[in-house]
Design a protein around this motif. Structure first.
Motif, PDB file in Angstrom:
ATOM      1  N   ALA A  15       0.826  -1.217   0.000  1.00  0.00           N
ATOM      2  CA  ALA A  15       0.000   0.000   0.000  1.00  0.00           C
ATOM      3  C   ALA A  15       0.857   1.262   0.000  1.00  0.00           C
ATOM      4  N   ALA A  16       1.951   1.270   0.739  1.00  0.00           N
ATOM      5  CA  ALA A  16       2.806   2.451   0.799  1.00  0.00           C
ATOM      6  C   ALA A  16       3.422   2.766  -0.561  1.00  0.00           C
ATOM      7  N   ALA A  17       3.744   1.741  -1.327  1.00  0.00           N
ATOM      8  CA  ALA A  17       4.334   1.921  -2.656  1.00  0.00           C
ATOM      9  C   ALA A  17       3.275   1.985  -3.754  1.00  0.00           C
ATOM     10  N   MET A  18       2.001   1.853  -3.365  1.00  0.00           N
ATOM     11  CA  MET A  18       0.876   1.893  -4.304  1.00  0.00           C
ATOM     12  C   MET A  18       0.942   0.762  -5.332  1.00  0.00           C
ATOM     13  N   LEU A  19       1.306  -0.439  -4.872  1.00  0.00           N
ATOM     14  CA  LEU A  19       1.392  -1.597  -5.749  1.00  0.00           C
ATOM     15  C   LEU A  19       0.276  -2.583  -5.442  1.00  0.00           C
ATOM     16  N   ALA A  20      -0.354  -3.055  -6.492  1.00  0.00           N
ATOM     17  CA  ALA A  20      -1.416  -4.052  -6.354  1.00  0.00           C
ATOM     18  C   ALA A  20      -1.076  -5.270  -7.205  1.00  0.00           C
ATOM     19  N   ASP A  21      -1.604  -6.411  -6.773  1.00  0.00           N
ATOM     20  CA  ASP A  21      -1.492  -7.634  -7.558  1.00  0.00           C
ATOM     21  C   ASP A  21      -2.676  -7.668  -8.514  1.00  0.00           C
ATOM     22  N   VAL A  22      -2.392  -8.005  -9.780  1.00  0.00           N
ATOM     23  CA  VAL A  22      -3.465  -8.122 -10.756  1.00  0.00           C
ATOM     24  C   VAL A  22      -3.363  -9.458 -11.472  1.00  0.00           C
ATOM     25  N   VAL A  31       1.316  -4.143 -10.298  1.00  0.00           N
ATOM     26  CA  VAL A  31       1.245  -2.906 -11.064  1.00  0.00           C
ATOM     27  C   VAL A  31       1.077  -1.732 -10.108  1.00  0.00           C
ATOM     28  N   ASP A  32       1.476  -0.586 -10.577  1.00  0.00           N
ATOM     29  CA  ASP A  32       1.316   0.654  -9.838  1.00  0.00           C
ATOM     30  C   ASP A  32      -0.127   1.124  -9.996  1.00  0.00           C
ATOM     31  N   VAL A  33      -0.798   1.427  -8.892  1.00  0.00           N
ATOM     32  CA  VAL A  33      -2.205   1.829  -8.948  1.00  0.00           C
ATOM     33  C   VAL A  33      -2.430   3.291  -8.571  1.00  0.00           C
ATOM     34  N   LEU A  34      -1.376   4.084  -8.602  1.00  0.00           N
ATOM     35  CA  LEU A  34      -1.490   5.487  -8.229  1.00  0.00           C
ATOM     36  C   LEU A  34      -2.567   6.212  -9.037  1.00  0.00           C
ATOM     37  N   CYS A  35      -2.649   5.929 -10.328  1.00  0.00           N
ATOM     38  CA  CYS A  35      -3.613   6.630 -11.198  1.00  0.00           C
ATOM     39  C   CYS A  35      -5.072   6.274 -10.911  1.00  0.00           C
ATOM     40  N   VAL A  36      -5.315   5.135 -10.274  1.00  0.00           N
ATOM     41  CA  VAL A  36      -6.694   4.707 -10.030  1.00  0.00           C
ATOM     42  C   VAL A  36      -7.042   4.622  -8.546  1.00  0.00           C
ATOM     43  N   ALA A  37      -6.096   4.990  -7.692  1.00  0.00           N
ATOM     44  CA  ALA A  37      -6.304   4.877  -6.242  1.00  0.00           C
ATOM     45  C   ALA A  37      -7.403   5.817  -5.770  1.00  0.00           C
ATOM     46  N   PRO A  38      -8.295   5.309  -4.915  1.00  0.00           N
ATOM     47  CA  PRO A  38      -9.335   6.188  -4.369  1.00  0.00           C
ATOM     48  C   PRO A  38      -8.709   7.208  -3.425  1.00  0.00           C
ATOM     49  N   THR A  39      -9.204   8.437  -3.471  1.00  0.00           N
ATOM     50  CA  THR A  39      -8.658   9.475  -2.594  1.00  0.00           C
ATOM     51  C   THR A  39      -9.348   9.503  -1.241  1.00  0.00           C
TER      52      THR A  39
END
Length: 100
Positions: A15-22, A31-39
């Motif tokens: 979560a700190a690095a904004m990485l998710a498993d897909v 993958v990096d989920v910064l662009c789709v992360a809920p605020t």
């Protein structure tokens, strides 16, 4: 060719690095989920969501219907196998492995 490809978020790797498993049609990666992360919600709220992945980044959220239609179209065009092979051969955002 490097296309955006639909993937389903299966977990949060870091979560700190904004990485998710897909999961991309049986191929798993981070993958990096910064662009789709809920605020205004926890990152875990993304689990189960479909996203469009391009070069290791989830670029946008898409519906399951759109994801499945896109995967079917890519398969029909003969591009799906090529894209999955490319994802398996690159590991800059995490290890890949085929799902059993």
């Amino acid at each position: 060719m490097c296309l955006g490809i639909p993937a389903r978020i299966t977990g949060i790797a870091d979560a700190a690095a904004m990485l998710a498993d897909v999961d991309v049609h049986g191929v798993r990666r981070q993958v990096d989920v910064l662009c789709v992360a809920p605020t205004d919600a926890p990152l875990e709220d993304l689990i189960g969501s479909w996203v469009l992945v391009h070069v290791g980044f989830a670029m946008s959220r898409i519906s399951e219907t759109e994801a499945r239609a896109t995967l079917a179209l890519l398969a029909e065009m003969g591009e799906l196998h090529e894209e999955l092979s490319a994802m398996q051969s690159t590991g800059e955002t995490g290890a890949l492995h085929a799902v059993q």
